[in-house]
Enzyme design. Structure first.
Site, PDB file in Angstrom:
ATOM      1  CB  CYS A 142      33.638  -0.332  -2.508  1.00 21.42           C
ATOM      2  SG  CYS A 142      32.013  -0.119  -1.775  1.00 21.42           S
ATOM      3  CB  CYS A 184      31.639  -3.174  -1.617  1.00 21.06           C
ATOM      4  SG  CYS A 184      30.828  -1.992  -2.713  1.00 21.06           S
TER       5      CYS A 184
END
Length: 106
Positions: free
Chosen positions: A34, A31
């Site tokens: 993230c 991600c």
């Protein structure tokens, strides 16, 4: 030195329930947002060491925990006080995460 705890399905409940105030970052290695938020989480763990615990949960390695906490989008950062959710931020929003941890530190 990072103070971030790394939690999974086996230690999440015990750690969260024994922490008066904890900020939990649900994330995954694939991600991009993230990974972009990662340095903020690390810095907050150092800044609030001794006042608020900071933890990361890789949703791919802890699917039961992610499901239990209804994680549908990542990054998802949850503030917990005595095991009860008191706030949540979804997405790469460092300023909002800072506000969330500030509320836990009070």
């Amino acid at each position: 030195m990072s103070q971030v705890l790394h939690l999974d399905d086996t230690n999440f409940a015990t750690t969260v329930n024994s922490s008066p105030a904890i900020l939990v970052d649900f994330w995954a290695g694939w991600c991009g947002p993230c990974r972009a938020l990662g340095p903020t989480i690390e810095a907050l763990s150092d800044e609030y060491a001794g006042r608020v615990a900071v933890a990361k949960v890789d949703v791919d390695k802890a699917p039961a925990t992610a499901s239990k906490w209804r994680i549908q989008s990542i990054p998802a950062i949850i503030a917990l006080r005595n095991g009860v959710e008191v706030g949540r931020v979804v997405g790469n929003a460092p300023a909002k995460v800072k506000e969330l941890i500030e509320s836990l530190a009070q």
